[in-house]
Design an enzyme around this catalytic site. Structure first.
Site, short mmCIF file in Angstrom:
data_model
loop_
_atom_site.label_atom_id
_atom_site.label_comp_id
_atom_site.label_asym_id
_atom_site.label_seq_id
_atom_site.Cartn_x
_atom_site.Cartn_y
_atom_site.Cartn_z
CE1 TYR A 30 43.80 46.95 47.87
CE2 TYR A 30 45.64 45.64 47.12
CZ TYR A 30 44.66 46.56 46.86
OH TYR A 30 44.53 47.10 45.60
CB ALA A 34 34.01 42.51 35.44
#
Length: 335
Positions: free
Chosen positions: A54, A211
């Site tokens: 990340y 999502a």
């Protein structure tokens, strides 16, 4: 806050957790990350998730800085990181014994922690023998640098193989899996993993419950400039962005608009409805949320009050909109 046991273990994690993917070390600076984590902790969230990949490790640095700044008691936290993409060198990626051990040490240095509670294999590695992977994660646990290990986006077959190897060698098997799960992405959690919940007591810490923001409704009228999908240099976000231009993407946006009507009936936001729907599934140990501002953390936590409102009738109404329920039944929390 509700706390759930992580799979077949005695470890309790907050049912809502805070993750740093895309956001911390990338979309926002360390000050915002610290503010979000502070609000999350104050609201009862004890589980914080990151990964070596990340923002090139900056996410681990920023989240570690927040832990030090606020002086939180280590036993009050559940910290996880994930290994697979650690750099550009030939041995900086994958799940070799070398990378698992060196990657763990590098992550702990960035986090400035002595150990993480949860350590994940961020993806399956078909090029490394399963016995090597299982032995390496057990070595890290034996060294006291992690308490539990798990997987992310592994198939049921791969997880079963890891358990078979661990059982044969009398070693610790993966406890948890971190899969994508939301109203539009259901089959793996609700169908493929069903035998694993029963056989191994598999825990799940699910990602992308909205999502990538689609279920929040924010993309119904275009892509806001400050949203994740607006990030130009992120390949994953580009893939999601392009998907909205397809016929399937347009159908999903229509469904989101219909889900919003159900949310209005329950006097909650579309995001809170989507999070509550994930929490309703008893096989979900924790829902990993993202937040680029403290107010989003507060709004996400309000989804806890929506869960009891998801009656059988409301769940049927949602299914009538989604029309994607897997054939195999699954165990949603009773109302």
């Amino acid at each position: 806050m509700e706390y759930r046991y992580l799979g077949n273990s005695g470890l309790m994690v907050s049912c809502l957790s805070l993750g740093g993917w895309v956001t911390y070390g990338g979309q926002v600076g360390p000050e915002i990350a610290q503010e979000c984590m502070k609000v999350a902790f104050d609201l009862g969230i004890n589980f914080f998730d990151t990964a070596e990949v990340y923002s090139g490790g900056q996410c681990e640095k920023d989240m570690g800085a927040a832990i030090r700044k606020f002086g939180w008691k280590r036993s009050d936290l559940v910290i996880s990181t994930k290994l697979f993409w650690g750099g550009k060198g030939p041995n900086d990626r994958g799940l070799s014994r070398k990378h698992i051990i060196e990657g763990t040490n590098a992550s702990l240095e960035r986090l400035q922690l002595d150990y993480v509670d949860l350590l994940y294999a961020h993806r399956p590695d078909p090029d490394t023998p399963m016995e090597e992977i299982v032995r390496a994660f057990n070595h890290v646990i034996d060294q006291g640098k992690a308490f539990y290990w798990g997987t992310s986006e592994w198939s049921a077959q791969q997880i079963t193989e890891a358990h078979t190897v661990a059982q044969r060698l009398n070693l610790i098997a993966p406890l948890m899996e971190q899969p994508q799960y939301n109203m539009f992405h259901r089959d793996r959690v609700e169908k493929e993993y069903m035998p694993l919940y029963k056989s191994f007591g598999l825990g799940t810490t699910i990602w992308s419950p909205l999502a990538s923001g689609l279920l929040s409704g924010k993309y119904n009228d275009g892509i806001p400039s400050d949203s994740r999908l607006a990030l130009k240099d992120n390949a994953v976000m580009k893939r999601y962005r392009d998907a909205l231009e397809t016929a399937d993407g347009r159908v999903k946006l229509e469904k989101v608009a219909k889900l919003h009507l159900i949310a209005e009936k329950l006097e909650c936001t579309s995001s809170q409805l989507a999070l509550a729907w994930c929490l309703k599934n008893t096989n979900v140990s924790s829902v990993i949320t993202g937040a680029s501002k403290p107010s989003q953390v507060e709004e996400n936590v309000k989804s806890l009050r929506v869960v009891p409102l998801l009656t059988e009738e409301i769940m049927r109404n949602i299914e009538e909109v989604l029309l994607n329920k897997p054939e195999q039944e699954y165990n949603f929390r009773s109302s």
